[in-house]
Design an enzyme around this catalytic site. Structure first.
Site, PDB file in Angstrom:
ATOM      1  N   ASP A  42      40.291  42.572  33.065  1.00 42.57           N
ATOM      2  CA  ASP A  42      39.267  41.580  32.740  1.00 42.57           C
ATOM      3  C   ASP A  42      37.855  42.137  32.766  1.00 42.57           C
ATOM      4  O   ASP A  42      36.893  41.385  32.741  1.00 42.57           O
ATOM      5  CB  ASP A  42      39.385  40.401  33.725  1.00 42.57           C
ATOM      6  CG  ASP A  42      38.549  39.205  33.308  1.00 42.57           C
ATOM      7  OD1 ASP A  42      38.392  38.976  32.100  1.00 42.57           O
ATOM      8  OD2 ASP A  42      38.044  38.499  34.196  1.00 42.57           O
ATOM      9  N   ASP A  88      40.011  36.985  40.762  1.00 48.10           N
ATOM     10  CA  ASP A  88      38.602  37.353  40.792  1.00 48.10           C
ATOM     11  C   ASP A  88      38.119  37.349  42.229  1.00 48.10           C
ATOM     12  O   ASP A  88      38.223  36.337  42.931  1.00 48.10           O
ATOM     13  CB  ASP A  88      37.786  36.362  39.962  1.00 48.10           C
ATOM     14  CG  ASP A  88      38.014  36.544  38.473  1.00 48.10           C
ATOM     15  OD1 ASP A  88      37.943  37.694  38.015  1.00 48.10           O
ATOM     16  OD2 ASP A  88      38.268  35.551  37.774  1.00 48.10           O
ATOM     17  N   HIS A  96      33.520  42.415  38.784  1.00 47.48           N
ATOM     18  CA  HIS A  96      33.070  42.090  37.430  1.00 47.48           C
ATOM     19  C   HIS A  96      32.629  40.649  37.193  1.00 47.48           C
ATOM     20  O   HIS A  96      32.348  40.275  36.040  1.00 47.48           O
ATOM     21  CB  HIS A  96      34.143  42.487  36.407  1.00 47.48           C
ATOM     22  CG  HIS A  96      35.425  41.730  36.510  1.00 47.48           C
ATOM     23  ND1 HIS A  96      36.576  42.293  36.986  1.00 47.48           N
ATOM     24  CD2 HIS A  96      35.737  40.454  36.206  1.00 47.48           C
ATOM     25  CE1 HIS A  96      37.548  41.408  36.965  1.00 47.48           C
ATOM     26  NE2 HIS A  96      37.062  40.281  36.499  1.00 47.48           N
ATOM     27  N   HIS A 145      45.835  38.185  38.486  1.00 50.65           N
ATOM     28  CA  HIS A 145      44.462  38.696  38.448  1.00 50.65           C
ATOM     29  C   HIS A 145      43.592  37.732  39.252  1.00 50.65           C
ATOM     30  O   HIS A 145      43.343  36.606  38.826  1.00 50.65           O
ATOM     31  CB  HIS A 145      43.974  38.780  37.012  1.00 50.65           C
ATOM     32  CG  HIS A 145      42.495  38.995  36.916  1.00 50.65           C
ATOM     33  ND1 HIS A 145      41.908  40.179  37.288  1.00 50.65           N
ATOM     34  CD2 HIS A 145      41.490  38.190  36.533  1.00 50.65           C
ATOM     35  CE1 HIS A 145      40.602  40.088  37.123  1.00 50.65           C
ATOM     36  NE2 HIS A 145      40.321  38.884  36.670  1.00 50.65           N
TER      37      HIS A 145
END
Length: 1010
Positions: A375, A265, A579, A263
């Site tokens: 997330d 970001d 996000h 994951h």
């Protein structure tokens, strides 16, 4: 049994730490290292490879914050190592911290081809297995000195390292050893054997036979290791463990589908440009690991990240494309980025899927059914319909497990949205998207799984994430040992689609959860970084306008449609809905660049809109002023989506002074009283004969609260903030200014100016609030106490609205003390209600209180959240000037709230030309049906695409008329504008297309041009 258990566990830990792990590389030799430091921002690979270098020795500080250094690494494999496995171990100065939050590197060959990435848990580079001796090693390492923003060990401390403008140039790291080493694969395997068994043992019942069987085997293995000759005795130690490692799992063991994952970001504690490199490093590592292990499967989401690799690291992208074609590297999620899903508007949320899915289809020929959002900070109730309209049917997330008040009751279930659409949903019970395949994690997944007895499998995303890195060879090795091991859940590498196929087959009728998936945490992300949120809202509105007017100009005048520009701008806006960007939880650098980007896009979109409107208006010397109205409802004589000449717009009533101080504004429909404090003490609806405000209370009330959450500064607001608050009632200026009342206040180091006005022919009190904000750890609210008895209220979300209770009967309701709305909040009693609309705020709270004494009525207070001032990760969050527009609409129905919300965000524009009017391109004869997009088809065919939805929450019939298109050939499509084969064809008439819509149903029409 004595104390054997504790003794063996302690012995195992020390022997692993002090003897076995060091023996993995029994012999080594230093490499020669030279360095060149790039000035400023990263340079192209070719420039880094060609730059002049100077010698650098281990122990030398290097790397200013956010800098890039190119290390040249050379050496020769000793002849004595012939026949052995050799690798380089390259330590850039790694700290024990998790990968992704410190220095990282990407290794290149001299010709510029990438080898693999480096981070603290993945610092090796293969040389040969076996080597012949004499091999030459010649690599370059592009190393980024990203600062560790939590290096102090104390989280969430304000830091100036989050922006190059304030970070300074002090070296962040000290170069470690760079060496060639022999890899003793037997010792490496022994370490993994012992780690897996030790971790499993710790999770088994103390009095269980299996735990003691493992403990005795570990004891025998440790006895078999000669600590003076680990490498010579490791094989014998492994033999002692073979039996317990071969014992199969029980048939009823929980089944974990492991999916390689990182994951990443797209921005957070690093800027967007660094994510470009993080993704390249991670993809390099994962493609290398896929080559090394035939069972391993890796999944990566976010089409934007693939696009970055394609643009910036084409050699890495070639490896990714091959692995995708082989079915081993799996594009998943079908979205442009893993966006926030609370705040993006209807069209933006739809376009996340349009652009993401289209990229995967065009680049890889892949269309997946899984939405992948591990997330994201909660999920809006309109999302299931959007997922289904994009051709997906399944959702994975993990974040709801972070909720602090209530434990979500399911891990596998069907999620139902506001229109009735359902998606099969899975929450991995491993409770992390950074699973390392430890015994504790796998055991937790099995114990935690809430569907025991009706389902037996769950998914685990395996790999270092957030800052990237992905799966390691150690994780792969642990998964192999846990594939079928007694006492453990079984672990097998599988693609997300394979997991979901099996999970649905096993559990075809799971329970249903209706409504939003609210995260009981990170509520302040609805308010932090107000300028980022304003830039998002404005960009969404401008894109709606640009598509509408450009399509109208193309159909009416033949003007070229700006396909490329709109595509590029949409992707940029979608990227910034990631996000940790739109929620305001990134470093200062990210939000500074976001503000600059939004300003640039606004200028470009204004240009597109202006060019289209000028084409429609005709010769500017004509002298006729046309007013263009883009809203999906008509207003003030201007047709929605059209233009008319010289309508009366913008008039407001003149304030009249009161004897008691203050002013009265009365337009015959609404009477508003502003007292000497600049507060609104009456909003009277003449037609209803009703006061909107609670007796004795004042609206337009700014309230200031202390705001220091227990953790996660930019993310959280904790419920105790409401225990203390200050009403801002002191006024420094109160006067009539034109048709408005001007109110000025000062508090702390800040100032606020408000303009209050009542437009003619409307039931609307307009408020413009400008705040010059210089507070720290404070929360500013704008309150409206309403004389309305409402047990629930409506809050706009994508393609409709969601109802939330105003009471706190249960802990679930209490936990929603801060929630998201888009353009309106509506509270009402049967036959009468009030809406509060906005142009850029999202966070709000709604509370109710029965008045004691007096009339015994109920006060429902709506408060908009304006500003916060957290200090981490951006210590200067929101300092400066902000402007907010709100409108209070008494007597409003839901339809009024929808209409006024659109008008607040889609202002009319004036253009001079020769045309008397511009008829709407699209018109709908039903106010409950809202047009969310009017555009030309993305494939360049020239077809017109119209997206509509039912906005009131009731059934509706509507006729859609489209000028310049052939309604007789209209078809219903999915979000990617592909005909829906299974859908009933629309009813086509001479007047247009007739639609019968369910509550909140969204449809997309595609019409060939006439």
């Amino acid at each position: 049994m004595h104390d054997d258990r504790k003794l063996v566990e302690a012995r195992l830990e020390r022997v692993l730490r002090e003897r076995l792990r060091p023996a993995v590389h029994p012999v080594s030799t230093p490499l020669t290292v030279e360095v060149w430091t790039a000035p400023g921002e990263p340079v192209p690979v070719a420039e880094g490879l060609a730059a002049p270098t100077r010698p650098i020795a281990p122990g030398t500080p290097w790397g200013a914050p956010w800098g890039t250094s190119w290390f040249k690494v050379t050496g020769t494999v000793p002849a004595a190592w012939a026949g052995r496995t050799v690798e380089a171990v390259l330590d850039l100065g790694f700290t024990p911290r998790t990968p992704g939050f410190q220095c990282e590197g990407l290794v290149y060959r001299p010709d510029g081809t990438p080898v693999k990435g480096l981070h603290p848990r993945n610092a090796y580079v293969p040389v040969g297995s076996p080597v012949t001796g004499g091999e030459q090693v010649h690599w370059y390492v592009e190393a980024s000195s990203n600062p560790d923003l939590e290096a102090s060990g104390v989280p969430f401390q304000p830091t100036l390292l989050g922006d190059p403008a304030t970070a300074g140039d002090a070296p962040q790291y000290v170069l470690g050893e760079m060496r060639l080493a022999v890899l003793d694969e037997t010792v490496w395997d022994l370490v993994l054997d012992l780690e897996v068994l030790g971790e499993l043992m710790a999770e088994l019942p103390v009095d269980g036979a299996r735990r003691w069987e493992i403990l005795r085997a570990i004891g025998r293995a440790l006895d078999a290791v000669d600590l003076q000759d680990v490498n010579g005795t490791a094989a014998a130690a492994r033999d002692e463990l073979a039996g317990v490692l071969a014992a199969p799992a029980v048939p009823a063991a929980h089944r974990v589908s492991a999916v390689g994952h990182a994951h990443i970001d797209s921005a957070w504690l690093w800027p967007l440009r660094e994510t470009v490199r993080k993704v390249a490093r991670t993809a390099s590592n994962m493609t290398a690991l896929l080559d090394a292990d035939p069972d391993f499967v890796f999944a990566m989401s976010q089409a934007q990240q693939y696009a970055w690799i394609k643009e910036h690291r084409p050699e890495v992208y070639a490896r990714v494309k091959k692995a995708v074609a082989d079915g081993r590297f799996v594009p998943v999620g079908g979205m442009w980025v893993e966006s926030d899903t609370n705040m993006p508007g209807s069209e933006a949320m739809a376009r996340q899927f349009v652009h993401g899915k289209r990229f995967f289809l065009e680049e890889f020929g892949v269309e997946d059914s899984e939405v992948w959002l591990p997330d994201t900070f909660g999920f809006a109730a309109g999302l299931p319909q959007i997922i289904r309209a994009a051709g997906a049917t399944r959702l994975l997330t993990q974040k709801i497990s972070w909720s602090r008040t209530n434990s979500f009751p399911h891990h596998t279930f069907r999620w139902e949205g506001i229109d009735g659409s359902r998606v099969f949903t899975h929450f991995p019970p491993v409770d992390t998207y950074n699973c390392e395949v430890t015994g504790a994690q796998i055991a937790h997944a099995a114990r935690n799984f809430k569907e025991k007895g009706v389902a037996s499998r769950s998914l685990a995303p395996v790999g270092f994430g957030d800052g990237g890195g992905g799966t390691t060879r150690e994780m792969v090795a642990k998964a192999a040992r846990l594939r079928d091991l007694e006492g453990s859940a079984t672990v097998a590498w599988e693609s997300p689609a394979a997991f979901f196929d099996q999970a649905q087959a096993e559990y075809p009728e799971p329970p249903v959860w209706v409504g939003e998936l609210y995260l009981e945490l990170h509520r302040a992300t609805l308010t932090s970084q107000a300028q980022t949120k304003r830039g998002n809202r404005r960009s969404e509105s401008l894109l709606t306008e640009a598509e509408l007017w450009a399509a109208t100009a193309t159909v009416r005048t033949g003007a070229p449609y700006p396909y490329e520009a709109l595509d590029r701008i949409w992707k940029t806006v979608l990227l910034h809905q990631f996000h940790d960007i739109l929620p305001g939880s990134s470093i200062a650098w990210v939000h500074r660049e976001a503000r600059e980007t939004y300003a640039r896009l606004a200028g470009e979109l204004d240009g597109i809109i202006g060019e289209a409107q000028r084409a429609l208006a005709g010769d500017a010397s004509g002298g006729t002023e046309l007013v263009f109205n883009p809203a999906p409802h008509a207003r003030d004589g201007v047709a929605a989506g059209g233009a008319a000449a010289r309508p009366a717009l913008g008039d407001t009533v003149v304030p009249v002074p009161r004897d008691e101080g203050g002013y009265v504004l009365d337009n015959g429909l609404l009477r508003v009283v502003v007292d000497a404090r600049g507060l609104v003490i009456s909003v009277y609806d003449h037609a209803a004969g009703r006061e909107a405000l609670a007796p004795g209370q004042a609206a337009n009330l700014l309230q200031l609260h202390p705001d220091l959450p227990n953790q996660w500064d930019a993310w959280d607001v904790d419920a105790f903030y409401r225990n203390v608050g200050t009403d801002l009632t002191d006024v420094t200026v109160l006067r009539a200014e034109g048709a408005a009342v001007r109110v000025e206040r000062a508090f702390g180091a800040s100032r606020v100016t408000q303009l209050l006005s009542v437009p003619v022919d409307t039931k609307r009190l307009d408020l413009v609030t400008e705040v010059d904000w210089h507070e720290t750890e404070r929360f500013l609210k704008l309150a409206f106490p309403l004389d309305v008895k409402a047990d629930r209220y409506a809050s706009e979300t994508q393609f409709g609205h969601v109802y939330r209770p105003t009471h706190q009967n249960t802990s679930w309701e209490w936990a929603r003390f801060e929630a998201c709305n888009h353009r309106f909040v509506h509270v009402g009693e049967p036959g009468w209600g009030v809406a509060l609309v906005n142009d850029a705020t999202y966070g709000h709270d709604v509370t109710r209180e029965v008045r004691t004494g007096g009339d015994g009525g109920t006060t429902t207070t709506v408060r908009a959240s304006l500003l916060r001032a957290p200090r981490f990760p951006d210590p200067e969050t929101d300092q400066g000037v902000h402007r907010f527009r709100h409108a209070l609409v008494p007597g409003a129905t839901i339809g009024d709230a929808v209409r006024e919300g659109h008008h607040a965000n889609l202002p009319v524009r004036r253009v001079t030309g020769t045309a008397a009017e511009v008829a709407p391109l699209v018109s709908v004869d039903q106010d409950a049906v809202v047009v969310s997009a009017t555009k030309l088809a993305d494939d360049g065919s020239g077809d017109l695409v119209v997206r509509l939805y039912e906005a009131h929450g009731a059934r509706a019939r509507a006729t859609v008329r489209v000028d310049g298109a052939d309604a007789g050939r209209a078809v219903l499509t999915d979000l990617l504008e592909r005909p829906l084969a299974a859908a009933e064809p629309p009813v086509r008439t001479a007047d247009g297309v007739e639609l019968a819509l369910r509550p909140f149903q969204m449809v997309t029409l595609r019409l060939p041009r006439a």
